[in-house]
Design an enzyme around this catalytic site. Structure first.
Site, short mmCIF file in Angstrom:
data_model
loop_
_atom_site.label_atom_id
_atom_site.label_comp_id
_atom_site.label_asym_id
_atom_site.label_seq_id
_atom_site.Cartn_x
_atom_site.Cartn_y
_atom_site.Cartn_z
N LYS A 1 5.87 3.65 -32.93
CA LYS A 1 5.41 1.91 -32.40
C LYS A 1 3.87 2.10 -32.14
CE LYS A 1 10.03 1.20 -30.42
NZ LYS A 1 10.64 0.85 -29.24
N MET B 1 0.18 2.34 -20.73
CA MET B 1 0.21 1.20 -21.60
C MET B 1 -0.51 -0.05 -21.23
SD MET B 1 4.06 1.90 -23.02
CE MET B 1 4.83 1.76 -21.28
N ASP C 1 8.22 9.67 -32.88
CA ASP C 1 7.10 8.76 -32.78
C ASP C 1 5.79 9.47 -32.64
OD1 ASP C 1 6.56 9.22 -30.04
OD2 ASP C 1 7.96 7.95 -29.46
#
Length: 241
Positions: free
Chosen positions: A56, A171, A35
């Site tokens: 993502k 996040m 990623d």
């Protein structure tokens, strides 16, 4: 016969904070599922083997989690050496535990390669220790993906608001205002210091500071974006520009 899968944490960004073991297994891989969190420097250093972008981006997923796990199984069953490359540490909000379970279910050998987690390293790189004898004897790591206003929360916001020490949120940019409101509503002082470290340990690193009461508005004004680490607690007072 099957291959082997390595669940590899690349650290918080840059080759200097990636472990020797991570480098070793990356360099012998047949396939790398990566990623974007490892960062441009690490991604540019990957060997010339088959590479699959499974990144993502918030709600936009190149591959869904179950598809990533299917790919790991597929390549391993082809007797290939597979590296699943993640930022930070694969077992801290990296879904490494789920991937390990899937590999075990299919009888595929896997090895976990720990990485330096961004929740400690990124604040540290700007002079914010997550623990300090004068300020915090405990630290709580929290996913910011969960909306605090949803009816059934996996997070005990009252306990969190009343707990001493530092809170580190991964996040959490999207839900920043809701996180701050939930902590204040459950008893945390609105003047609690907060820092957001954006793009930690990268050339475009930026730090935004405020209080629980003001941080969401300041972050919106400065257009703060992921990837960011949010630190809540008195240790933020040690930050110097």
């Amino acid at each position: 016969m099957t291959g082997k899968v390595y669940l590899v944490g690349s650290g918080p960004g840059g080759l200097g904070l990636m472990t020797f073991r991570a480098r070793e297994v990356i360099d012998k891989a047949d396939v790398i599922l990566y990623d974007q969190l490892p960062g441009d420097e690490i991604l540019a250093s990957l060997p010339d083997v088959e590479k699959v972008d499974v990144g993502k981006y918030g709600s936009m997923h190149t591959k869904e989690q179950d598809e990533i796990e299917r790919l790991m199984v597929k390549y391993a069953q082809e007797e290939k050496t597979v590296v699943r490359l993640k930022g930070g540490d694969p077992f801290l909000f990296g879904r490494g535990g789920e991937e390990m379970e899937t590999l075990r279910k299919f009888g595929i050998q896997c090895e976990m390669v720990p990485g330096v987690t961004s929740g400690i390293a990124v604040p540290e790189c700007v002079g914010i220790p997550v623990t300090h004898r004068s300020f915090a004897s405990q630290v709580t790591f929290l996913t910011g993906h969960e909306d605090p206003s949803k009816p059934e929360s996996a997070i005990n916001w009252k306990w969190l608001a009343e707990s001493p020490g530092t809170i580190v949120v991964y996040m959490g940019v999207k839900n920043l205002a809701k996180i701050a409101d939930a902590l204040i509503a459950n008893g945390m002082t609105a003047e609690k210091p907060v820092a957001i470290i954006e793009n930690g340990l990268r050339p475009n690193q930026r730090v935004t500071v405020g209080t629980l009461k003001t941080i969401a508005a300041i972050a919106a004004e400065r257009k703060v974006k992921p990837p960011s680490i949010i630190v809540i607690g008195e240790v933020v007072s040690l930050y110097r520009e």
